[in-house]
Design an enzyme around this catalytic site. Structure first.
Site, PDB file in Angstrom:
ATOM      1  N   LYS A 103       0.845  -1.201   0.000  1.00 44.04           N
ATOM      2  CA  LYS A 103       0.000   0.000   0.000  1.00 44.04           C
ATOM      3  C   LYS A 103       0.879   1.250   0.000  1.00 44.04           C
ATOM      4  CE  LYS A 103      -3.856   1.916   2.742  1.00 44.04           C
ATOM      5  NZ  LYS A 103      -4.672   1.694   3.962  1.00 44.04           N
ATOM      6  N   SER A 116      -9.486   1.560   2.910  1.00 46.02           N
ATOM      7  CA  SER A 116      -8.612   2.288   2.014  1.00 46.02           C
ATOM      8  C   SER A 116      -7.555   1.420   1.317  1.00 46.02           C
ATOM      9  CB  SER A 116      -7.923   3.410   2.793  1.00 46.02           C
ATOM     10  OG  SER A 116      -7.129   2.876   3.831  1.00 46.02           O
ATOM     11  N   SER A 126      -9.583  -0.716   7.247  1.00 44.60           N
ATOM     12  CA  SER A 126      -9.052  -0.613   5.881  1.00 44.60           C
ATOM     13  C   SER A 126      -8.294  -1.809   5.342  1.00 44.60           C
ATOM     14  CB  SER A 126      -8.167   0.617   5.760  1.00 44.60           C
ATOM     15  OG  SER A 126      -8.979   1.757   5.612  1.00 44.60           O
TER      16      SER A 126
HETATM   17  N1  GLN Z   1     -12.879   3.823   6.414  1.00 50.78           N
HETATM   18  C1  GLN Z   1     -12.319   4.299   7.640  1.00 50.78           C
HETATM   19  C2  GLN Z   1     -11.948   5.754   7.510  1.00 50.78           C
HETATM   20  O1  GLN Z   1     -12.234   6.299   6.515  1.00 50.78           O
HETATM   21  C3  GLN Z   1     -11.098   3.472   8.006  1.00 50.78           C
HETATM   22  C4  GLN Z   1      -9.903   3.841   7.248  1.00 50.78           C
HETATM   23  C5  GLN Z   1      -8.706   3.026   7.611  1.00 50.78           C
HETATM   24  O2  GLN Z   1      -8.798   1.999   8.273  1.00 50.78           O
HETATM   25  N2  GLN Z   1      -7.545   3.519   7.191  1.00 50.78           N
HETATM   26  O3  GLN Z   1     -11.397   6.352   8.365  1.00 50.78           O
END
Ligand code: GLN
Length: 496
Positions: free
Chosen positions: A80, A155, A179
């Site tokens: 990532k 993400s 994410s």
């Molecule tokens: N979807 C969640 C957010 O937008 C989690 C994101 C993540 O785990 N990086 O914060």
């Protein structure tokens, strides 16, 4: 499709170590696959063809010299783009970091390199890991290989999509609120959020420091465990890294695969019942719970009354921490600089750079976070959210007095259509309804595929106590051995 692309990471490692195939061949097969399909999937932001082949050659040479190779030496991996990689661009999916090339490796990258894995490139993500669909990437979305009109989750959507599209057998994601697990669920792969502090955050560009956790992504539980064992463990460069041995995750996954869970107590969270999940997801989840019963578990219902406030608390804590962390992107130290033509002062250049460099979701979080931390509001918002965090933690501690693991669907719905939630942040946030409590507590959790609903993957979520990561691996591996594996998605499918 070549057999090499379907093989497990563990098998690839064995074939490379025994000389039946070479790391170069395996790497080339995956690079060819990326060249063939990534235009459709858009999982990668950067492919390091030459670096990957050079690493693969060193692995093959080491083998020829008679050196013994680790279990994943020569196996390709995608990372990532929030993880710093020396000499390789790292953008965090943001324009503000376009062109930035880190001068150092994150600890998990050093460990991946030391174990001989071959990094093929950097994968797409929501900007600074804020999002659940990879649509907030400044470089365009990633498409779900099961249906190219749908989101791959986020993400860490790039790593998930690349793994299920057979572009890589292994990936790295980060999980702040879900994410790793949510994209794993909606693409039909395995995603693990280790215990917070079990994997080093050194060199992971910070979003919400008290929640961020890097972890492994793979197509099966054993591969995830092998990668987990490589990246985990104490790191003196991260002050929140846990100075304790890595839980025996590989052994637990092996034990689980024998398919016996006699005596294991599995908790269903009462507050996660009801109509939170769509019917197809609920059905696949219930069927998987029946499989666990066949494997010998005892199912117990437990109550976690504060979970319903977890999402609200998270959306104060995470924006608050990011409003502080992202202050470093000031147009001076990294990447983009706008308006520095000699006529403007420092603050104006910073403001222009941040205005141009950050996308709408990041700005929304920075505004919420700055507000929640401002004097006069701190107690009402941030302070209150921290109290809720304590109550959620207490719910987990009490639940784990009664059960060994907790289970739930990973996400309330299957992959939703691209564009369907970008204008409605609250709907986007709901994608993490079941994953976020675990982040507030800091424990480990895994998502594994448990079938299809409307032709799209459903994720099964197993949560365990802090530093008991092996428990969830055992349960997940046993369940995996009982379920029919998902086929490879047909990349031609769109719509429906
Ligand atoms: N979807 C969640 C957010 O937008 C989690 C994101 C993540 O785990 N990086 O914060």
């Amino acid at each position: 499709m070549s057999e090499m692309l379907e093989a497990t990471a563990a098998d690839l490692g064995r074939l490379i170590a025994s000389g039946e195939t070479s790391a170069v061949e395996v790497t080339q097969a995956h690079l060819d696959r990326i060249a063939a399909v990534d235009e459709q999937v858009h999982a990668f932001l950067h492919v390091d063809t030459e670096g990957a082949l050079a690493t693969a050659r060193t692995i093959d040479e080491a083998r020829k010299r008679g050196e013994s190779l680790g279990p994943l030496a020569g196996v390709p991996i995608g990372v990532k783009d929030v993880v710093t990689t020396k000499g390789i661009p790292t953008t965090c999916g943001s324009k503000i970091l376009e062109g930035w090339v880190p001068p150092y490796d994150a600890t998990i990258i050093s460990r991946i390199r030391a174990a001989g894995l071959v990094m093929l490139g950097k994968t797409n993500m929501d900007e600074f890991a804020m999002g659940s669909s990879t649509e907030y990437s400044a470089y365009g979305p990633t498409y779900n290989p099961w249906d190219l009109t749908r989101i791959p989750g986020g993400s860490s959507g790039g790593s998930a999509a690349a793994i299920v599209a057979r572009e890589i057998p292994l990936g790295i994601g980060t999980d702040t609120g879900g994410s790793i697990r949510q994209p794993a669920a909606v693409t039909g792969i395995v995603g693990v959020r280790p215990t917070y502090g079990g994997t080093s955050r050194y060199g992971i560009v910070a979003f919400s420091s008290s929640l961020d956790t890097p972890g492994p992504m793979a197509r099966n539980v054993q591969d995830a465990a092998l990668l987990h064992a490589i990246i985990a463990g104490h790191d003196p460069r991260d002050s929140t890294s846990i100075p304790a041995p890595v839980p025996p995750v590989v052994e637990a996954a092996r034990l689980g695969a024998t398919g016996d869970l006699t005596g294991v107590r599995v908790g269903l969270v009462r507050e996660f019942g009801g109509d939170g999940a769509e019917p197809g997801v609920r059905e696949a989840f219930d069927t998987a719970v029946e499989s666990l019963v066949k494997l010998g578990v005892e199912v117990v219902e437990v109550s976690c009354p504060h979970f319903e406030y977890a999402l609200a608390a998270y959306y104060l804590i995470a924006p608050s921490e990011c409003s502080s962390n992202l202050a470093r992107f000031d147009g001076v130290r990294y990447g983009l600089r706008v308006g520095d033509d000699g006529t403007r002062g420092l603050e104006e250049v910073m403001a222009l750079t941040r205005e141009a460099g950050f996308g709408p979701e990041v700005k929304r979080r920075l505004i919420i976070g700055t507000f929640a931390l401002s004097s006069g509001y701190y107690d009402a918002y941030y302070g209150q959210a921290q109290k809720v965090r304590t109550l959620v933690t207490r719910d987990f501690t009490r639940a784990f007095e009664k059960v060994d693991v907790l289970v739930s669907p990973t996400t309330p719905t299957v992959a939703f259509p691209l564009g369907s939630r970008t204008d409605d942040p609250y709907q986007m946030y709901l994608a993490d309804l079941y994953t976020i409590p675990m982040n507030l507590y800091g424990g480990p959790a895994i998502s594994i595929p448990c079938g299809l609903s409307e032709g799209l993957p459903v994720g099964f979520h197993v949560m365990a106590p802090i530093m008991s990561d092996e428990r969830m691996y055992r349960v997940a591996a046993a369940l995996e051995s009982e379920l029919t594996p998902l086929p490879a998605p047909d990349l031609g499918r769109t719509g429906g």
